[in-house]
Design a protein around this motif. Structure first.
Motif, short mmCIF file in Angstrom:
data_model
loop_
_atom_site.label_atom_id
_atom_site.label_comp_id
_atom_site.label_asym_id
_atom_site.label_seq_id
_atom_site.Cartn_x
_atom_site.Cartn_y
_atom_site.Cartn_z
N ARG A 57 36.17 96.19 -39.62
CA ARG A 57 35.84 94.53 -39.66
C ARG A 57 34.38 94.26 -39.71
N ARG A 58 33.46 95.10 -39.20
CA ARG A 58 32.14 94.65 -39.39
C ARG A 58 31.53 95.28 -40.62
N LYS A 59 32.33 96.07 -41.37
CA LYS A 59 32.05 96.59 -42.75
C LYS A 59 30.81 97.50 -42.77
N THR A 84 36.11 90.32 -32.93
CA THR A 84 35.33 89.96 -33.99
C THR A 84 34.13 89.22 -33.33
N ASN A 85 33.26 88.83 -34.11
CA ASN A 85 31.99 88.22 -33.87
C ASN A 85 32.20 86.63 -33.63
N THR A 123 27.32 84.63 -30.38
CA THR A 123 27.30 85.02 -31.60
C THR A 123 27.16 83.87 -32.75
N ILE A 133 36.96 98.05 -35.28
CA ILE A 133 35.83 97.23 -35.09
C ILE A 133 34.78 97.65 -36.01
#
Length: 408
Positions: A81-83, A303-304, A309, A78
């Motif tokens: 993927r959220r960097k 993912t968002n 979101t 997570i």
């Protein structure tokens, strides 16, 4: 409150010891009263119960270890993927692992029949003591977490804070390292950075360059202004009009066919002409749009892409679009105005907008060009000078001087 009342209050409020705590003397008398067979049976049953508890604790430990590893991997995926910043991601993963292992060990100790309340009290008191001893360090840690989450600056930005200025080289949990222009490393605690003012010179894409040029009294201003505007008009580093028009002009104006594709940095020649690669990049940003791609359900789960979101994402996109629209309406054309009428010069204030990464290149380049080219437009640069005027003395003054000094 009187002393007798206080003593009575303390005696009444004293905690009452539980009645079910076994007395060691009574247990010893009980063991002495047992026969050998009963003693062996009790010992065997106790060993069997302990073995079963140990087996259950081992099973729970390895099952919990497997679950902790899975949770660790999911959280790592997570964060990736959220960097999230690598420093913050490493800290979060380590913190989650330590907390989960602590809970697992306490659970296993409880399964073995050991009272865990004493362990929890011991760890709580130790945590309070460590927190008081490391209050400053914890403040820097909290500041580092805030900086990594809110991102007031990032690695590579040129900032000014706490009396120092330089390029951010590294953002750690407890401190930030910056390099000064003369290549000195400055280590600043994050606690002070998170609560103080920070001047970030690299946050915006465009900055305004300012020059102050003095010309002599009597020089005509209009030819000098026209010469400066002509310099800026031929330099494609200078923004003419709005930023959107500037990018569109770069993308539409034809350049020489330069097929070199060996660099991704912005390359300009002496007169500010960008390379063909940079124009291609601008064209791709303006024309091309990313193609939709298929996302699996497992990726959607982490993912968002929830309903809330999406709403928040639309609101952010709309807000950014409004900001971009407002910024695109601002005219950032160069300007040349009379700033002040000084003692020995007419000071012209010259302003132009350029990309942030070209600020110093443009500044130093036009310092030289102004000095070399403005005199052709009739500008004279005044400088401090002293004029001495000699007046010949008259005959009367000479006679009076001789009378005053007879020795001469």
């Amino acid at each position: 409150m009187r002393l007798s009342e206080f003593i009575t209050f303390v005696q009444i409020d004293q905690p009452v010891m539980p009645a079910n705590i076994p007395d060691p003397k009574e247990q010893l008398r009980e063991l002495k009263s047992l026969s050998l067979d009963e003693l062996l049976n009790k010992f065997v049953s106790g060993v069997v119960e302990l073995a079963i508890n140990i087996l259950i604790a081992v099973i729970v430990f390895y099952a919990g270890k497997f679950i902790i590893t899975k949770i660790h991997n999911i959280v790592a995926m997570i964060l990736l993927r959220r960097k999230v910043d690598p420093s913050l991601a490493t800290f979060i993963l380590s913190f989650i692992r330590i907390v989960l292992y602590f809970i697992l060990i306490v659970t296993c100790i409880g399964i073995l029949g050991i009272e865990t309340s004493s362990f929890l009290a011991l760890f709580a008191s130790a945590g309070v003591a460590i927190g008081m001893a490391l209050s400053g360090t914890l403040q820097n840690f909290a500041g580092g977490v805030l900086i990594l989450l809110l991102k007031p600056y990032k690695v590579g930005d040129y900032i000014e804070a706490q009396g120092y200025s330089g390029t951010v080289r590294e953002i750690q949990i407890f401190h930030t390292i910056i390099n000064t222009p003369d290549n000195k490393s400055i280590i600043i605690p994050n606690g002070s950075l998170s609560t103080a003012s920070i001047n970030n010179w690299s946050r915006e894409d465009y900055r305004r360059v300012s020059w102050t040029v003095g010309i002599s009294y009597g020089d005509k201003i209009q030819p000098v202004r026209a010469a400066i505007i002509e310099m800026f008009a031929s330099d494609r580093r200078i923004v003419k009009g709005t930023v959107t028009e500037h990018l569109r002009n770069i993308a539409e104006k034809p350049l020489d066919d330069d097929k070199t594709d060996q660099t991704t940095a912005t390359a300009y020649d002496l007169h500010g002409q960008p390379s063909r690669d940079d124009v291609d990049d601008v064209e791709e940003e303006i024309v091309e749009t990313p193609a939709p791609r298929h996302v699996s359900w497992w990726r959607k789960l982490f993912t968002n892409r929830g309903k809330m979101t999406r709403v928040v994402g639309k609101w952010k996109d709309r807000r950014q679009a409004l900001l971009n629209e407002a910024a695109s309406k601002i005219d950032r054309s160069p300007s040349v105005v009379v700033n002040s009428l000084a003692d020995s010069a007419v000071e012209l204030s010259i302003k132009a907008w350029v990309p942030t990464n070209l600020y110093w290149d443009v500044f130093y380049c036009y310092n030289e060009r102004f000095y070399n080219e403005l005199p052709r437009a009739g500008a004279n640069f005044p400088f401090p000078q002293l004029d001495i005027h000699l007046t010949p003395a008259t005959d009367t003054e000479s006679t009076s001087s001789q009378q005053t000094n007879p020795d001469k």
